[in-house]
Scaffold this motif. Structure first.
Motif, short mmCIF file in Angstrom:
data_model
loop_
_atom_site.label_atom_id
_atom_site.label_comp_id
_atom_site.label_asym_id
_atom_site.label_seq_id
_atom_site.Cartn_x
_atom_site.Cartn_y
_atom_site.Cartn_z
N UNK A 172 0.56 -1.34 0.15
CA UNK A 172 0.19 -0.01 0.29
C UNK A 172 1.43 0.74 0.10
N UNK A 173 0.26 1.78 -0.58
CA UNK A 173 1.18 3.78 -0.35
C UNK A 173 -0.04 4.61 -0.29
N UNK A 174 0.90 5.48 0.18
CA UNK A 174 -0.43 7.33 0.37
C UNK A 174 -1.61 7.30 -0.78
N UNK A 175 -2.94 8.18 -0.52
CA UNK A 175 -3.84 8.11 -1.23
C UNK A 175 -2.79 9.00 -2.42
N UNK A 176 -2.45 9.51 -1.69
CA UNK A 176 -1.79 11.13 -3.33
C UNK A 176 -0.79 10.27 -4.05
N UNK A 177 -0.38 8.76 -3.54
CA UNK A 177 0.47 8.87 -4.68
C UNK A 177 0.28 8.08 -6.04
N UNK A 181 1.55 -2.46 -9.02
CA UNK A 181 3.16 -2.25 -7.84
C UNK A 181 4.64 -1.98 -9.33
N UNK A 182 4.10 -2.29 -10.80
CA UNK A 182 5.01 -1.78 -11.35
C UNK A 182 5.50 -0.11 -12.02
N UNK A 183 4.39 0.86 -11.63
CA UNK A 183 4.37 2.44 -11.34
C UNK A 183 5.72 2.28 -9.90
N UNK A 184 4.61 1.48 -8.92
CA UNK A 184 5.89 1.64 -7.60
C UNK A 184 6.90 1.65 -7.79
N UNK A 212 2.92 6.57 6.82
CA UNK A 212 2.38 6.53 5.51
C UNK A 212 1.39 7.58 5.08
N UNK A 213 0.33 7.40 6.22
CA UNK A 213 -0.77 7.84 6.07
C UNK A 213 0.00 9.77 6.02
N UNK A 251 -6.11 4.71 2.09
CA UNK A 251 -5.01 3.99 1.95
C UNK A 251 -4.89 3.16 -0.08
N UNK A 252 -3.94 3.68 -0.87
CA UNK A 252 -4.10 2.70 -2.35
C UNK A 252 -3.85 1.49 -2.35
N UNK A 253 -4.04 0.87 -2.66
CA UNK A 253 -3.54 -0.83 -3.10
C UNK A 253 -3.32 -0.54 -4.04
N UNK A 254 -1.87 -1.46 -3.55
CA UNK A 254 -0.61 -1.70 -5.13
C UNK A 254 -0.66 -2.98 -5.92
N UNK A 255 -0.91 -3.92 -4.75
CA UNK A 255 -1.09 -5.63 -5.06
C UNK A 255 -0.69 -6.66 -4.38
#
Length: 321
Positions: free
Chosen positions: A127-132, A137-140, A192-193, A216-220
């Protein structure tokens, strides 16, 4: 006369054993949790306890003994009578990782504990911050590759499953990340938030509320299959990132000298409790995957994961403070 005395002695002995058995069954079953109240392991234990009490026909009490990375809870169970009245529920960390992190660990899983049953399996969620701006996961990973300085990844402690997931991600992609240890998942999520760190791997049960609420934003998913609670979130493997496969399981153990028939009886009760539709529904709603095992299967799992994580910890020279 001699025969009568022998029969009387045998009858008296049988009554004594029966009395002990009745006394044991009349005692409440204690489930010792190595973590604080309200955490994922505690929540799972308290979800299981009422149905387990029905299956066993006696009270089941959940007691929290947090501290020393699981050693306090382990010690409580080790000192208990091996009569089936005290169990230890813990995560993979205390059961299969601590031995590689702490050379002077006060307990040994093979020497001190009898496996009873697996209870649930959790997978890690990136997970990442909602503004990320990252959408997956590829973008991250692409952003981490472009960054001049290693991107920071919060962890719930040195050698924790979130930390080891970060190490696996670096190994799988070749990107440089900086693991930042916190004292548990809660402060890691808070930072993180707040934008103090770039990402975090955590158990789905502890993150699902933040993801659903938009904080939070889920990436993978760091597993071979998607989470039923987040069906649109692809696994890392689906996104082309292989080798990040974590499983933070929780399981029950008894003191080592607990009789096999007692262990078998408790195992049967646990399996029946986990098969109850209401219990399964509650656990699935938490984001956990309810799954039982035989004592032998759990012993093999502990052995496998101890070796698996020891190899990574040695390769990365990870040391606990």
């Amino acid at each position: 006369m001699k025969k009568s005395r022998s029969l009387i002695a045998i009858a008296t002995l049988c009554l004594a054993f029966t009395g002990v058995a009745i006394a044991q069954q009349s005692k409440p079953l204690r489930i010792i949790v190595s973590f604080s109240p309200g955490g994922p392991v505690d929540t799972v234990a308290r979800t299981l306890a009422p149905q387990l009490a029905k299956e066993m026909g006696r009270d089941v009490i959940v007691e929290n003994r947090p501290g020393a990375n699981g050693a306090i809870g382990a010690g409580e169970v080790m000192r208990s009578e091996p009569d089936g009245n005290t169990l230890w529920i813990t995560s993979v960390g205390a059961a299969a990782i601590n031995s590689s992190l702490y050379p002077k660990l006060t307990y040994n899983m093979q020497r001190d504990f009898a496996p009873v049953s697996l209870v649930v399996n959790n997978v890690e969620l990136l997970v990442v911050n909602k503004n990320n701006p990252a959408k997956n996961a590829i973008d991250f990973v692409a952003e981490a590759r472009k960054s001049k300085e290693p991107m920071t990844m919060a962890t719930s402690g040195i050698g924790s499953i979130p930390h080891l997931a970060v190490e696996q991600l670096m190994e799988a992609t070749g990107v440089k990340l900086l693991p930042v240890p916190y004292k548990g998942a809660a402060p890691a999520i808070t930072d993180l938030m707040g934008g103090q760190v770039s990402g975090f791997f955590g158990d789905v049960p502890g993150l699902i509320g933040y993801v659903r609420g938009g904080a939070l934003k889920a990436l993978g998913i760091a597993s071979s299959k998607r989470s039923p609670l987040l069906p649109n979130v692809k696994t890392l493997e689906e996104q082309g990132i292989r080798g990040v496969d974590t499983n933070n399981w929780y399981a029950l153990f008894a003191p080592i000298k607990t009789p096999p028939d007692v262990v078998a009886a408790v195992n049967k009760a646990v399996r029946n409790a986990l098969s109850d539709p209401a219990v399964r529904e509650k656990l699935l709603a938490l984001g956990t995957d309810p799954v039982s095992s035989t004592p032998k299967e759990l012993a093999l799992l502990v052995k496998h994961d101890t070796e698996k994580w020891a190899k990574l910890i040695r390769a990365k020279n990870i040391r606990a403070n």
